[in-house]
Design a protein around this motif. Structure first.
Motif, PDB file in Angstrom:
ATOM      1  N   ILE A 213      -3.227   8.796  -7.990  1.00  0.00           N
ATOM      2  CA  ILE A 213      -3.045   7.853  -6.873  1.00  0.00           C
ATOM      3  C   ILE A 213      -3.415   8.512  -5.545  1.00  0.00           C
ATOM      4  O   ILE A 213      -4.128   7.940  -4.720  1.00  0.00           O
ATOM      5  CB  ILE A 213      -1.588   7.329  -6.844  1.00  0.00           C
ATOM      6  CG1 ILE A 213      -1.373   6.385  -8.035  1.00  0.00           C
ATOM      7  CG2 ILE A 213      -1.279   6.608  -5.524  1.00  0.00           C
ATOM      8  CD1 ILE A 213       0.066   5.938  -8.236  1.00  0.00           C
TER       9      ILE A 213
ATOM     10  N   PHE B  54      -6.686   6.585  -4.564  1.00  0.00           N
ATOM     11  CA  PHE B  54      -6.327   5.466  -3.683  1.00  0.00           C
ATOM     12  C   PHE B  54      -5.928   5.914  -2.279  1.00  0.00           C
ATOM     13  O   PHE B  54      -6.000   5.141  -1.334  1.00  0.00           O
ATOM     14  CB  PHE B  54      -5.182   4.645  -4.288  1.00  0.00           C
ATOM     15  CG  PHE B  54      -5.542   3.984  -5.589  1.00  0.00           C
ATOM     16  CD1 PHE B  54      -6.630   3.122  -5.664  1.00  0.00           C
ATOM     17  CD2 PHE B  54      -4.806   4.229  -6.742  1.00  0.00           C
ATOM     18  CE1 PHE B  54      -6.976   2.499  -6.862  1.00  0.00           C
ATOM     19  CE2 PHE B  54      -5.141   3.620  -7.947  1.00  0.00           C
ATOM     20  CZ  PHE B  54      -6.231   2.749  -8.011  1.00  0.00           C
TER      21      PHE B  54
ATOM     22  N   ILE C 212      -2.982  -0.689  -4.049  1.00  0.00           N
ATOM     23  CA  ILE C 212      -3.807  -1.186  -5.152  1.00  0.00           C
ATOM     24  C   ILE C 212      -4.174  -2.644  -4.911  1.00  0.00           C
ATOM     25  O   ILE C 212      -3.333  -3.437  -4.503  1.00  0.00           O
ATOM     26  CB  ILE C 212      -3.019  -1.045  -6.481  1.00  0.00           C
ATOM     27  CG1 ILE C 212      -3.190   0.379  -7.024  1.00  0.00           C
ATOM     28  CG2 ILE C 212      -3.450  -2.064  -7.495  1.00  0.00           C
ATOM     29  CD1 ILE C 212      -2.665   0.573  -8.413  1.00  0.00           C
TER      30      ILE C 212
ATOM     31  N   GLY D 253      -8.553  -2.159  -7.806  1.00  0.00           N
ATOM     32  CA  GLY D 253      -7.757  -0.952  -7.980  1.00  0.00           C
ATOM     33  C   GLY D 253      -7.012  -0.944  -9.305  1.00  0.00           C
ATOM     34  O   GLY D 253      -6.903   0.099  -9.967  1.00  0.00           O
ATOM     35  N   VAL D 254      -6.502  -2.088  -9.716  1.00  0.00           N
ATOM     36  CA  VAL D 254      -5.792  -2.170 -10.992  1.00  0.00           C
ATOM     37  C   VAL D 254      -6.722  -1.781 -12.141  1.00  0.00           C
ATOM     38  O   VAL D 254      -6.342  -1.042 -13.052  1.00  0.00           O
ATOM     39  CB  VAL D 254      -5.239  -3.601 -11.226  1.00  0.00           C
ATOM     40  CG1 VAL D 254      -4.734  -3.748 -12.652  1.00  0.00           C
ATOM     41  CG2 VAL D 254      -4.129  -3.890 -10.244  1.00  0.00           C
TER      42      VAL D 254
ATOM     43  N   LEU E  54      -7.191   1.843 -12.207  1.00  0.00           N
ATOM     44  CA  LEU E  54      -6.003   2.480 -12.787  1.00  0.00           C
ATOM     45  C   LEU E  54      -6.030   2.384 -14.315  1.00  0.00           C
ATOM     46  O   LEU E  54      -5.760   3.366 -15.017  1.00  0.00           O
ATOM     47  CB  LEU E  54      -4.739   1.802 -12.227  1.00  0.00           C
ATOM     48  CG  LEU E  54      -3.397   2.258 -12.820  1.00  0.00           C
ATOM     49  CD1 LEU E  54      -3.133   3.729 -12.484  1.00  0.00           C
ATOM     50  CD2 LEU E  54      -2.247   1.386 -12.288  1.00  0.00           C
TER      51      LEU E  54
ATOM     52  N   ASP F 244       2.960  -1.574 -11.786  1.00  0.00           N
ATOM     53  CA  ASP F 244       3.055  -1.684 -10.325  1.00  0.00           C
ATOM     54  C   ASP F 244       3.873  -0.591  -9.637  1.00  0.00           C
ATOM     55  O   ASP F 244       3.915  -0.540  -8.414  1.00  0.00           O
ATOM     56  CB  ASP F 244       3.565  -3.069  -9.900  1.00  0.00           C
ATOM     57  CG  ASP F 244       3.299  -3.326  -8.421  1.00  0.00           C
ATOM     58  OD1 ASP F 244       2.220  -2.886  -7.948  1.00  0.00           O
ATOM     59  OD2 ASP F 244       4.151  -3.914  -7.743  1.00  0.00           O
TER      60      ASP F 244
ATOM     61  N   SER G 169     -13.859  -1.514  -4.569  1.00  0.00           N
ATOM     62  CA  SER G 169     -12.818  -2.498  -4.306  1.00  0.00           C
ATOM     63  C   SER G 169     -12.961  -3.038  -2.892  1.00  0.00           C
ATOM     64  O   SER G 169     -13.614  -2.447  -2.044  1.00  0.00           O
ATOM     65  CB  SER G 169     -11.442  -1.854  -4.467  1.00  0.00           C
ATOM     66  OG  SER G 169     -11.201  -0.958  -3.396  1.00  0.00           O
TER      67      SER G 169
END
Lengths: 88, 651
Positions: A13, A17, A38, A42-43, A46, A69, B620
């Motif tokens: 993460i 991210f 996220i 992003g999900v 992951l 989550d 994204s």
């Protein structure tokens, strides 16, 4: 084991991210969506990471916030599905 | 269509300043130049006007700044008064005489008679400055929707104003500084909230406003603002056919008066409903045939050329197209930032800049477009999304209702694979309270603001306690809370994003960068006011957008266009910078030491973002937003920060 999984998730993460900004890391029980960490792409990033890192396929029906989550939820989900893979 | 600049107060070398201000915006007016020191320095107050001209109406006899017959008034005017023919006839019938055939003199005469009251008589896209020697006042005014720009700043008691901020950089001793609060607003709402601009201390005169400035100071007043009926007063018994006929009549007239020019007027054709409607109406009214213009993309995801060609064939017009590759976007981007004068979080203005170069090369200077229809008749996905979110909120935890989100965004592959739970979470269906005035916009605001992750610690502490969304709420009129939710969403879109981004960064600035004037029939205020009174279900019927507009125009369009679902205009963002040449450019602009030196962003994180985006085919929303936002901000700093020299050379 769970602690090791959590650490792996946290560093993913932070790198992927948060672009290295550790200060932005949410608490283990905080929502990644509500924290703006996220989004819908992003999900999928992951999911791809979990599959590569922990060596199992995430079923479509498992891609729900209850599993993914929070750091805690992810670690629990991964622990249930990949115990063999991470035990090593 | 032109550019203007000027001042009221005292200036050391007024002619030199007025010339330099004109130079800085010369791209807006390649056909003529004029400047005039009207009240010499030393008088109280001094005043001067500068003007660069793009000749469209009154080709031979409408040079500016223009003086009234008695010399008491002087005007510098950018834009068009589309109903000047009727206004002129009315004045002639009352015994007034005119020296010229154009709209500038009509405007000046109207002001002479009515003062600021003249604004309500005008149907047009304009920004102007009128010096009134009778009262020693300068009046600045801007059109209702914010089509034409007007910026101002004050230095040592003198008020300076201009069509673009570039001209203000010519003020001796002026140093451009990026306003951190404006940056926060861009990273939330896509643009600064007027009157704030990206430049600290520079303001924009808001749409529908005018300013009176004299020796005692300046006062800003609003002469027009968008209004909707209270939700309880919305008539639900409207006759659909009757309303469709009224809409058609208004739209035809709005198009007709926008074809007034002494040069040929073309039409843009995106392949969507709105520009097709405008082109269809214009084709009927253009006696010598119509030229249409379109942009095409390499990527199927963005390209709409099959619809453009279909519509052009249907109308039998002379169609011109230009392709915009990813490399073209990257190459044009520094110019785009220079023209837009603000950080951007999308590349979408770049193809518009390319399109205006095609129009100019074809020899045309005026085009109609379909801009405004999505705001006025509720075409944007955001309106549907807000409706689905309200629908979901009525039954929290529903496993069925959130699947509608997927239907809204068939063009977003990332969403297609998501579960109902995730869809509900992404769109905040369970989170945002229905009473939130920004309910409709929260997912967009939140999604954009996620890119603030890259703000430096320094910037974050400067912004501590500040929230751009709260600032937006503070600007809402008291009556806002009484409107229907769709009307609230339309208001937010029309008041903020439309002038702040669509009409400026993507509109006026990209067109005028090549000396091209855009005209927007859907933004005729008569049409805007008519649409505001329509019941929400005539605009968004179920999840069918622009319902009444389609109905009123269906006979003019092929079925493929008339019933086409809205495809938002987008362009490749971070992906446009993945080529070798563009990567070199990115590494130069986002060099870690330069980013760290400017201090707005976390340089190490930006470095990782650059690497991540370079290796990704489908970044994204957040990463794309952050990449373009950071890149354009750093370009802005390279172009404008500190000195005025580079900016005025480049224009």
């Amino acid at each position: 084991m769970s602690a090791a999984i959590k650490e792996t998730i946290r560093s993913f993460i932070v790198e992927n991210f948060l672009f290295g900004d550790e200060a932005g890391l949410p608490g283990d029980a905080e929502s990644l969506i509500a924290g703006g960490i996220i989004d819908s792409t992003g999900v999928l990033e992951l999911v791809a990471f979990i599959e590569e890192q922990f060596g199992f396929t995430v079923a479509d029906s498992d891609i729900v916030p209850a599993n993914l989550d929070t750091i805690e939820a992810i670690a629990g989900y991964v622990g249930r599905n990949a115990s063999a893979a991470v035990a090593a | 269509m032109c550019g203007l600049a000027g001042y009221i107060g005292n200036v050391a070398e007024p002619e030199r300043l007025l010339a330099a201000m004109g130079d800085a915006i010369a791209h807006r007016g390649p056909d003529g130049r004029g400047l005039k020191v009207i009240a010499p320095s030393g008088s109280a107050p001094g005043a001067g006007l500068s003007h660069v001209r793009l000749s469209i109406v009154g080709l031979a006899d409408s040079a500016q700044p223009m003086l009234s017959e008695d010399g008491a008034l002087a005007i510098a005017f950018n834009g068009e008064i589309f109903n000047y023919v009727e206004l002129r006839e009315e004045l002639v019938a009352r015994g007034h005489r005119f020296r010229t055939s154009g709209d500038t003199e009509v405007l000046l005469k109207l002001y002479e008679i009515y003062g600021a009251e003249c604004l309500s008589r005008l149907n047009g896209d304009f920004a102007f400055a009128i010096w009134d020697g009778r009262t020693k006042r300068m009046m600045l005014a801007r059109d209702r929707m914010g089509v034409r720009p007007l910026f101002y700043t004050e230095k040592a008691g003198t008020l300076y104003f201009a069509s673009e901020v570039k001209a203000l950089l010519a003020i001796p001793g002026f140093h451009a500084t990026l306003d951190p609060f404006a940056l926060d607003q861009v990273f939330t709402l896509w643009s600064p909230i007027a009157p704030r601009t990206a430049f600290e201390g520079v303001f924009e005169l808001e749409a529908g406003n005018y300013m009176i400035a004299d020796a005692s100071g300046r006062r800003i007043s609003t002469y027009w603002s968008l209004d909707f009926p209270d939700a309880g007063d919305v008539r639900l018994d409207m006759d659909e056919n009757e309303k469709a006929a009224q809409l058609r009549h208004l739209l035809e007239d709005a198009t007709r008066i926008r074809l007034r020019a002494d040069v040929p007027v073309g039409s843009c054709l995106s392949g969507g409903l709105d520009s097709s409607i405008v082109a269809a109406l214009a084709a009927d009214m253009a006696p010598r045939g119509l030229d249409t213009f379109a942009i095409t993309f390499d990527s199927a995801e963005h390209d709409e050329s099959s619809f453009q060609t279909l519509m052009a064939r249907h109308l039998g017009v002379k169609h011109h197209e230009i392709n915009c590759s990813e490399a073209d976007i990257a190459a044009a981007f520094p110019d785009v930032v220079r023209l837009a004068e603000k950080p951007l979080i999308r590349t979408a203005p770049a193809p518009m800049y390319r399109l205006s170069s095609l129009i100019r090369e074809t020899g045309m200077t005026v085009v109609l477009t379909g801009e405004g229809a999505d705001e006025v008749f509720a075409g944007y996905d955001l309106f549907k999304e807000a409706k689905v979110r309200r629908f979901c909120a009525r039954q929290p935890g529903s496993k069925i209702r959130p699947h509608l989100f997927r239907k809204l965004y068939p063009y977003l592959p990332g969403l297609q694979k998501q579960s109902a739970e995730y869809l509900a979470a992404f769109f905040g269906a369970d989170a945002a309270p229905l009473s939130d005035p920004l309910f409709s916009h929260r997912p967009r605001l939140r999604g954009t603001a996620a890119a603030k992750l890259f703000f430096s610690g320094d910037l974050k502490s400067k912004l501590a306690g500040y929230d751009a969304a709260d600032d937006m709420i503070a600007q809402l009129p008291e009556r806002f809370g009484r409107w229907h939710p769709l009307h609230q969403a339309q208001y937010l879109e029309t008041r903020f994003l439309m002038p702040g981004y669509i009409l400026s960064s993507q509109g006026d600035r990209m067109a005028m960068g090549n000396g091209v004037e855009g005209r927007f029939p859907f933004l005729d205020h008569r049409l805007v006011e008519f649409a505001a009174t329509l019941s929400p279900s005539m605009k968004l019927k179920g999840l069918k957008e622009k319902y009444l507009l389609r109905k009123s125009m269906a006979d003019k369009l092929p079925a493929e266009i008339a019933y086409r679902v809205k495809q938002p205009y987008r362009a490749p963002d971070s992906r446009a910078f993945s080529g070798a040449v563009a990567q070199e450019q990115v590494h130069a602009v986002l060099d870690q030491r330069r980013v760290a030196g400017d201090g707005f962003f976390n340089a190490a994180a930006v470095d990782k973002l650059v690497q991540k985006c370079a290796g990704q085919t489908a970044p994204s929303f957040r990463d794309d937003t952050a990449f373009i936002g950071v890149l354009s901000t750093q370009m802005w700093l390279d172009i404008f920060k500190g000195t005025n020299r580079r900016a005025s050379e480049a224009a």
